[in-house]
Design a protein around this motif. Structure first.
Motif, mmCIF file in Angstrom:
data_model
loop_
_atom_site.group_PDB
_atom_site.id
_atom_site.type_symbol
_atom_site.label_atom_id
_atom_site.label_comp_id
_atom_site.label_asym_id
_atom_site.label_seq_id
_atom_site.Cartn_x
_atom_site.Cartn_y
_atom_site.Cartn_z
ATOM 1 N N PHE A 66 0.681 -1.533 -0.046
ATOM 2 C CA PHE A 66 0.067 0.378 0.315
ATOM 3 C C PHE A 66 0.447 1.098 -0.001
ATOM 4 O O PHE A 66 0.549 1.958 0.741
ATOM 5 C CB PHE A 66 -1.110 -0.210 1.449
ATOM 6 C CG PHE A 66 -1.790 -1.507 1.751
ATOM 7 C CD1 PHE A 66 -2.902 -2.277 0.419
ATOM 8 C CD2 PHE A 66 -1.353 -2.461 2.857
ATOM 9 C CE1 PHE A 66 -3.472 -2.406 1.071
ATOM 10 C CE2 PHE A 66 -2.326 -3.420 2.989
ATOM 11 C CZ PHE A 66 -2.957 -3.649 2.517
ATOM 12 N N CYS A 67 1.921 1.390 -1.000
ATOM 13 C CA CYS A 67 2.760 2.826 -0.779
ATOM 14 C C CYS A 67 2.895 3.878 -1.539
ATOM 15 O O CYS A 67 3.557 4.843 -1.276
ATOM 16 C CB CYS A 67 3.909 1.872 -1.890
ATOM 17 S SG CYS A 67 3.527 1.897 -3.675
ATOM 18 N N ALA A 68 1.441 4.039 -1.908
ATOM 19 C CA ALA A 68 0.843 5.574 -2.791
ATOM 20 C C ALA A 68 2.339 5.768 -3.148
ATOM 21 O O ALA A 68 2.803 5.268 -4.246
ATOM 22 C CB ALA A 68 0.676 5.960 -1.268
ATOM 23 N N GLY A 69 3.090 7.285 -2.745
ATOM 24 C CA GLY A 69 3.852 7.512 -3.289
ATOM 25 C C GLY A 69 5.614 6.883 -2.964
ATOM 26 O O GLY A 69 6.528 7.357 -3.844
ATOM 27 N N GLY A 70 5.113 6.585 -2.305
ATOM 28 C CA GLY A 70 6.895 5.528 -2.224
ATOM 29 C C GLY A 70 7.700 5.782 -1.524
ATOM 30 O O GLY A 70 8.987 5.996 -0.976
ATOM 31 N N ALA A 71 7.383 6.875 -0.450
ATOM 32 C CA ALA A 71 8.306 7.330 0.639
ATOM 33 C C ALA A 71 9.146 6.997 1.441
ATOM 34 O O ALA A 71 9.823 6.913 1.186
ATOM 35 C CB ALA A 71 7.797 8.545 1.492
ATOM 36 N N ILE A 72 8.398 5.659 1.546
ATOM 37 C CA ILE A 72 9.284 4.711 3.083
ATOM 38 C C ILE A 72 10.625 3.745 1.718
ATOM 39 O O ILE A 72 11.268 3.818 2.206
ATOM 40 C CB ILE A 72 8.461 4.202 3.597
ATOM 41 C CG1 ILE A 72 8.139 4.967 4.617
ATOM 42 C CG2 ILE A 72 8.945 2.780 4.473
ATOM 43 C CD1 ILE A 72 6.613 4.046 5.258
ATOM 44 N N SER A 73 10.378 3.486 1.306
ATOM 45 C CA SER A 73 10.811 2.833 0.109
ATOM 46 C C SER A 73 11.865 3.679 -0.852
ATOM 47 O O SER A 73 13.051 3.102 -0.360
ATOM 48 C CB SER A 73 10.298 2.398 -1.411
ATOM 49 O OG SER A 73 8.692 1.101 -0.816
ATOM 50 N N CYS A 74 12.219 4.755 -0.676
ATOM 51 C CA CYS A 74 12.158 6.086 -0.938
ATOM 52 C C CYS A 74 13.804 6.238 0.149
ATOM 53 O O CYS A 74 15.070 6.155 0.130
ATOM 54 C CB CYS A 74 12.330 7.087 -1.961
ATOM 55 S SG CYS A 74 11.578 6.892 -3.368
ATOM 56 N N GLU A 75 13.190 6.148 1.648
ATOM 57 C CA GLU A 75 14.410 6.588 2.576
ATOM 58 C C GLU A 75 14.795 5.623 3.022
ATOM 59 O O GLU A 75 16.250 5.298 3.189
ATOM 60 C CB GLU A 75 13.314 7.254 3.649
ATOM 61 C CG GLU A 75 12.859 8.381 3.710
ATOM 62 C CD GLU A 75 13.986 9.612 3.633
ATOM 63 O OE1 GLU A 75 14.943 9.467 4.823
ATOM 64 O OE2 GLU A 75 13.861 10.490 3.242
ATOM 65 N N TRP A 76 14.378 4.159 2.437
ATOM 66 C CA TRP A 76 15.418 2.943 3.041
ATOM 67 C C TRP A 76 16.782 2.571 1.938
ATOM 68 O O TRP A 76 17.315 2.274 2.287
ATOM 69 C CB TRP A 76 14.306 2.144 2.571
ATOM 70 C CG TRP A 76 15.117 0.055 2.834
ATOM 71 C CD1 TRP A 76 14.793 -1.112 1.615
ATOM 72 C CD2 TRP A 76 14.974 -0.218 4.045
ATOM 73 N NE1 TRP A 76 15.267 -2.151 2.823
ATOM 74 C CE2 TRP A 76 15.737 -1.415 3.996
ATOM 75 C CE3 TRP A 76 14.789 0.349 5.427
ATOM 76 C CZ2 TRP A 76 15.806 -2.435 5.070
ATOM 77 C CZ3 TRP A 76 15.062 -0.792 6.388
ATOM 78 C CH2 TRP A 76 15.585 -1.179 6.059
ATOM 79 N N VAL A 77 16.062 3.119 0.989
ATOM 80 C CA VAL A 77 17.518 3.282 0.206
ATOM 81 C C VAL A 77 18.415 4.036 0.245
ATOM 82 O O VAL A 77 19.822 3.655 0.183
ATOM 83 C CB VAL A 77 17.385 2.930 -1.451
ATOM 84 C CG1 VAL A 77 16.403 1.835 -2.106
ATOM 85 C CG2 VAL A 77 17.077 3.982 -1.951
ATOM 86 N N LYS A 78 18.477 5.023 1.484
ATOM 87 C CA LYS A 78 19.348 5.894 1.350
ATOM 88 C C LYS A 78 20.128 5.489 2.903
ATOM 89 O O LYS A 78 21.000 5.892 3.353
ATOM 90 C CB LYS A 78 18.898 7.602 1.905
ATOM 91 C CG LYS A 78 18.025 7.957 0.386
ATOM 92 C CD LYS A 78 17.120 9.277 0.891
ATOM 93 C CE LYS A 78 16.465 9.962 0.227
ATOM 94 N NZ LYS A 78 15.581 11.219 1.139
#
Length: 284
Positions: A66-78
Motif C-alpha cells: 500500500f505504498c502510495a508514493g513510496g516515500a518509505i521505499s525511497c528512504e530505505w535505499v538511503k
C-alpha cells in the motif's frame, strides 16, 4: 517516526472526491508533511531487525505494501548502499507522483535500487523481502477476518527467513465516536483529521482528511472506510498466517498525554483515549 493519533493517519482505501479537480496546493506534499515521517519509520525498521536478528552482513530488502508514493521505499535505499526496496499499490496516481517527486530526487544509484509496482497484495507471488511493512493503517481496508488473514498469509510466504512483517495500529476510546482534530502544518495550511462515525456492531468507521488553505476549507481530500481492528485480533491472525512470534511496541506519552514518537516493546497496553502501536510478525 510515528506521530500522535491525531497526526498520523492513513494511506489505504483512499476515495478521492477531489480527484480531477484542480487544487491550489499539492495534496500529496501536504499529506506527507501532515501524517508521515518516512525517515523515522525506516530507522525503526532497521532497529527492530537488529534487535531480533543482529546486524545484517549485507543490505536488506524492504517491501512497502500500500505504498502510495513510496516515500518509505525511497528512504530505505538511503540507509545503506546495498539496501533495496519495492512498493506495491493499485493506484497509478500516487505512484506516478512518487516516481516524479520522490524517486527522481534520489541519486542515480539509489534510483536503481527502488521500484514501485502496480500489484494487488492479495495476489500470489508477492516480491520477496527481508522486511514487509503495511503502515499508516492501510490494511484496515480489509474489513473481514478471512481477507485480512489471507493477506497476512500471503505476506508470510513472501518474507524471507529471519524476516519481519511490520504493521501499525491506532485505537482508544476516542476512536469509538465522531471527532475532529485540527493541526497547523505550515504557514497558511491547516490539516484536519475527522472521524465521521463508528459502528460498534461491526467496528466499521469512516474518516476524512481536510485542508484549510488561505481561509478556504477543502473537505474530503482523502477519505477512508476502515474496520477498527484490535491488537489481539492482529496478533492471532499473524500467528494463524504462519509467523513464529509476534511482538508489540507501544508509543510512550509526553506530559500532556500526547504521543512522544518513542516505542517500547510491551506485553500489556494502557487504557487511554488514543494510542498508536506497532505489531510485528517475526519469521525465524
Amino acid at each position: 517516526m510515528a506521530r500522535t493519533t491525531a497526526q498520523k493517519k492513513p494511506r489505504g482505501n483512499k476515495k478521492l472526491p477531489l480527484r480531477g479537480k484542480k487544487l491550489p496546493f499539492d495534496k500529496y506534499d501536504l499529506y506527507l508533511n501532515a501524517v508521515q515521517s518516512p525517515d523515522g519509520d525506516v530507522q525503526f525498521y532497521r532497529e527492530r531487525y537488529k534487535e531480533f536478528f543482529g546486524a545484517p552482513k549485507k543490505g536488506l530488502t524492504l517491501r512497502e505494501d500500500f505504498c502510495a508514493g513510496g516515500a518509505i521505499s525511497c528512504e530505505w535505499v538511503k540507509l545503506h548502499k546495498d539496501n533495496t526496496s519495492c512498493g506495491l499499490d493499485l493506484d497509478d496516481e500516487p505512484m506516478n507522483y512518487g516516481r516524479q517527486n520522490y524517486i527522481a530526487k534520489l541519486k542515480p544509484e539509489q534510483q536503481r535500487r527502488v521500484a514501485l509496482i502496480k500489484k494487488n497484495v492479495l495476489e500470489p507471488g508477492l516480491p520477496k523481502a527481508d522486511i514487509a511493512a503495511a503502515t499508516n493503517f492501510s490494511y484496515y481496508i480489509f474489513r473481514d477476518r478471512k481477507t485480512l488473514t489471507d493477506y497476512f498469509t500471503n505476506v508470510c510466504k513472501s518474507v524471507n527467513k529471519k524476516g519481519l512483517f511490520i504493521v501499525d495500529m491506532f485505537g482508544g476510546t476516542a476512536c469509538t465516536d465522531a471527532s475532529q482534530d485540527r493541526i497547523p502544518i505550515r504557514r497558511g495550511f491547516t490539516y484536519y483529521w475527522e472521524q465521521k462515525d463508528f459502528d460498534p456492531a461491526t467496528n466499521y468507521a469512516n474518516f476524512g482528511i481536510h485542508f484549510r488553505y488561505k481561509g478556504k476549507m477543502y473537505k474530503n481530500v482523502f477519505t477512508y472506510e476502515w474496520r477498527m481492528w484490535t491488537i489481539p485480533e492482529i496478533k492471532e491472525m499473524m500467528l494463524e498466517a504462519g509467523f513464529d512470534d509476534v511482538a508489540i511496541y507501544w508509543e510512550g506519552s509526553k506530559r500532556d498525554g500526547s504521543g512522544n514518537g518513542k516505542f517500547d516493546r510491551v506485553t500489556e497496553g494502557e487504557a487511554c483515549l488514543s494510542w498508536i502501536a506497532y505489531v510485528i510478525g517475526i519469521k525465524k
